[in-house]
Enzyme design. Structure first.
Site, PDB file in Angstrom:
ATOM      1  N   ASP A  33       0.805  -1.224   0.000  1.00  0.00           N
ATOM      2  CA  ASP A  33       0.000   0.000   0.000  1.00  0.00           C
ATOM      3  C   ASP A  33       0.838   1.273   0.000  1.00  0.00           C
ATOM      4  OD1 ASP A  33       0.769  -0.696   2.584  1.00  0.00           O
ATOM      5  OD2 ASP A  33      -0.994   0.164   3.531  1.00  0.00           O
TER       6      ASP A  33
ATOM      7  N   GLU B 246       9.883  -9.887  -2.826  1.00  0.00           N
ATOM      8  CA  GLU B 246      10.812  -8.768  -2.979  1.00  0.00           C
ATOM      9  C   GLU B 246      12.256  -9.213  -3.133  1.00  0.00           C
ATOM     10  OE1 GLU B 246       7.185  -7.268  -0.723  1.00  0.00           O
ATOM     11  OE2 GLU B 246       8.546  -8.995  -0.540  1.00  0.00           O
TER      12      GLU B 246
ATOM     13  N   GLY C 166      27.560 -14.687  -2.987  1.00  0.00           N
ATOM     14  CA  GLY C 166      27.282 -16.112  -2.937  1.00  0.00           C
ATOM     15  C   GLY C 166      25.989 -16.500  -2.244  1.00  0.00           C
TER      16      GLY C 166
ATOM     17  N   GLY D  48      20.612 -32.378  -3.518  1.00  0.00           N
ATOM     18  CA  GLY D  48      20.981 -31.615  -2.333  1.00  0.00           C
ATOM     19  C   GLY D  48      22.059 -30.585  -2.573  1.00  0.00           C
TER      20      GLY D  48
END
Length: 567
Positions: free
Chosen positions: A33, A56, A417, A477
């Site tokens: 808003d 974001e 990184g 993984g």
């Protein structure tokens, strides 16, 4: 300037016009808003667009990727507090890696701030500057707009500092100032990075003479091109120096593909002890090193194993020069390099360094896919002007030893990184590719662990109809972490996903993408040769199955060095 009428412009449009002048055609963000009045202006503006992201953090990553590909500026727009904090990691990464990103934050009205109102998205203590203090540590400059009459000057000073330092900047706009009219006069004057230090002409002349002399008298001179050569736009003049002298040049990981890797003078990627043996030998036996724009971080320097002794090294930077053991402040490579090009003479043949910069591979790989065979195979797939992004981990280290063609752009977050960066950043890169004057494919290499952090932006890619080619390395993984510490620890495990189903889950139109699963080199090679795949006319998502403890040569060496340093 479509938004200027009778010499007046709204404050919000003033900022938009400045962004347009800096080359921004698309901004990234998430609505809230406190930023919606500003987003209205973007949506209504004919010369700048808006890409709505899933969160974001990813929007910040996208702005970073956009800036790297355009070579200009990225913009991310968030709301106060919750939104800007979500983007903070992306802004910190851009600061660390010297990427120009404008972070625009919509904040509560000046009236509410003045009354110290306890509002949503605040800490409940009426301190509206709490997040500014965070931004001040990770930007070149901040501008907290509060008075319309000074806003234009504050915006200009903030953006100029970003250009000068090649780091992000942070601008807040209260909701009640977005549509306040101010003078548009300043927009007639282009933004210029301001340099505060006085003229250094005598020092520059001395340094140029000495550096030229070293080039002439050295037995084996070399040049190292690093990231700040890209960030401060001195690559072209560095190339003129290389062409005139015929000197052998090397790049760092962060400087990869800054210059054509097919150039006959290219000596390879220098990473200290992690370098290819031939590259290491050639660089470290040079008796004069001209290093341009170096960033001596651990992953960029092979855990600080660069060997550039002061007595035979000159470093050129954006705000100083290190000449052997002396440091000269306020002397820049923007001024030194053009003068040096004028003064240097071509090297003799005996001064040139010969080196084979790439690993030597025998034959075409067959059978199950391995890291050793994957990267030379991908090098056969690349075309001129490709944009190639790789995630920190096996992907980035693999691409380092892959030859990129002329005009290619390489992106990886080697210093900061932050895993997942490439997933958001490739969105911005793909948007930038759509703006390119030359055709560019956008190609991503990313592991399954990293993709789980930012996979939402795959839906944004489908929504905005960009068409990256995505190679997902499914190695079950966090392989880079396994090599650094805890190869069998459960914290390096992840949940297996049905990767090739995700575009369907995200609502992509059936004809807008294609998915593939490959387990052998024969399957991958056939796919890469398929014209419809290489055309990049839709999203191509390729799941590559690869061993859990398989990693590129350079990653294994870096992980070992990192583990020793950590211990």
């Amino acid at each position: 300037m479509a938004s200027v009428q009778n010499g007046q412009v709204t404050l919000g449009n003033y900022l938009l016009e400045r962004l347009i002048q800096l080359g921004v055609k698309q901004a990234f963000g998430v609505p809230g808003d406190f930023n919606m009045p500003f987003l209205d202006l973007i949506e209504d503006h004919p010369n700048i667009g808006y890409v709505g992201c899933c969160n974001e953090l990813n929007a910040g990553y996208a702005a970073d990727g956009y800036a790297r590909v355009t070579g200009k500026v990225g913009a991310v727009i968030t709301t106060f507090g919750v939104g800007e904090l979500s983007a903070t990691n992306a802004i910190a990464g851009a600061h660390s890696e010297r990427v120009q990103v404008v972070h625009i934050v919509g904040v509560p009205s000046t009236v509410l701030q003045g009354h110290q109102a306890v509002l949503h998205h605040t800490l409940g203590d009426a301190k509206f500057d709490a997040f500014l203090h965070i931004a001040q540590h990770i930007t070149a400059a901040t501008a907290t707009l509060f008075h319309a009459e000074t806003a234009a000057a504050e915006i200009d000073q903030c953006l100029a500092a970003m250009l000068l330092k090649a780091r992000p900047c942070y601008i807040t706009i209260p909701t009640d100032l977005v549509n306040v009219e101010i003078s548009a006069k300043s927009l007639e004057t282009p933004l210029r990075p301001t340099i505060d230090h006085p003229s250094k002409e005598p020092t520059e002349a001395f340094l140029v003479n000495r550096i030229a002399h070293l080039f002439e008298t050295a037995k084996k001179p070399v040049v190292l091109i690093d990231a700040c050569s890209l960030r401060f736009h001195v690559v072209d003049i560095a190339q003129k120096l290389i062409e005139k002298t015929g000197v052998t040049f090397f790049t760092s990981p962060m400087g990869k593909a800054a210059l054509n890797e097919s150039h006959p003078n290219f000596g390879g990627i220098y990473i200290g002890d992690i370098s290819m043996p031939a590259v290491k030998e050639a660089f470290e036996t040079a008796d004069f090193i001209l290093a341009i724009g170096t960033m001596k971080s651990d992953f960029n320097s092979g855990s600080f194993t660069w060997r550039m002794p002061g007595e035979r090294t000159v470093e050129l930077h954006s705000d100083h020069v290190v000449f052997q053991y002396g440091r000269f402040e306020g002397v820049t490579f923007q001024t030194i390099l053009p003068l040096l090009v004028e003064q240097v003479t071509p090297l003799k043949e005996s001064q040139k360094v010969a080196v084979h910069p790439w690993p030597k591979y025998l034959g075409t790989p067959t059978g199950p896919i391995t890291q050793e065979g994957l990267w030379p195979l991908t090098s056969t797939f690349f075309k001129e002007n490709d944009i190639v992004f790789a995630e920190t981990g096996t992907s980035a280290f693999g691409v380092l030893e892959t030859k990129l063609p002329k005009g290619a752009i390489f992106g990886a977050q080697i210093l900061w990184g932050s895993i997942g960066w490439a997933g958001g950043s490739i969105l911005g890169a793909a948007v930038a590719a759509e703006e390119s004057v030359v055709p560019r494919r956008t190609i991503l290499f990313m592991g399954d662990g990293s993709w789980q952090l930012t996979i939402q932006e795959l839906s944004t890619m489908a929504r905005y109809k960009v068409k990256p080619i995505i190679f997902l390395l499914n190695n079950d993984g966090y392989t880079i972490e396994r090599f650094i510490h805890g190869p069998n620890r459960h914290y390096n495990d992840i949940q297996a996903w049905k990767w090739t189903s995700l575009l369907d889950v995200f609502g992509a139109a059936e004809d807008s993408y294609a998915t593939h699963q490959v387990k052998t080199f024969e399957e991958l090679s056939a796919l890469m040769k398929e014209p419809s795949f290489a055309a990049a006319d839709k999203i191509q998502f390729v799941e590559i199955f690869i061993g859990k403890m398989d990693a590129p040569r350079a990653l294994k060496l870096q992980a070992s060095l990192t583990a020793k340093v950590n211990a």
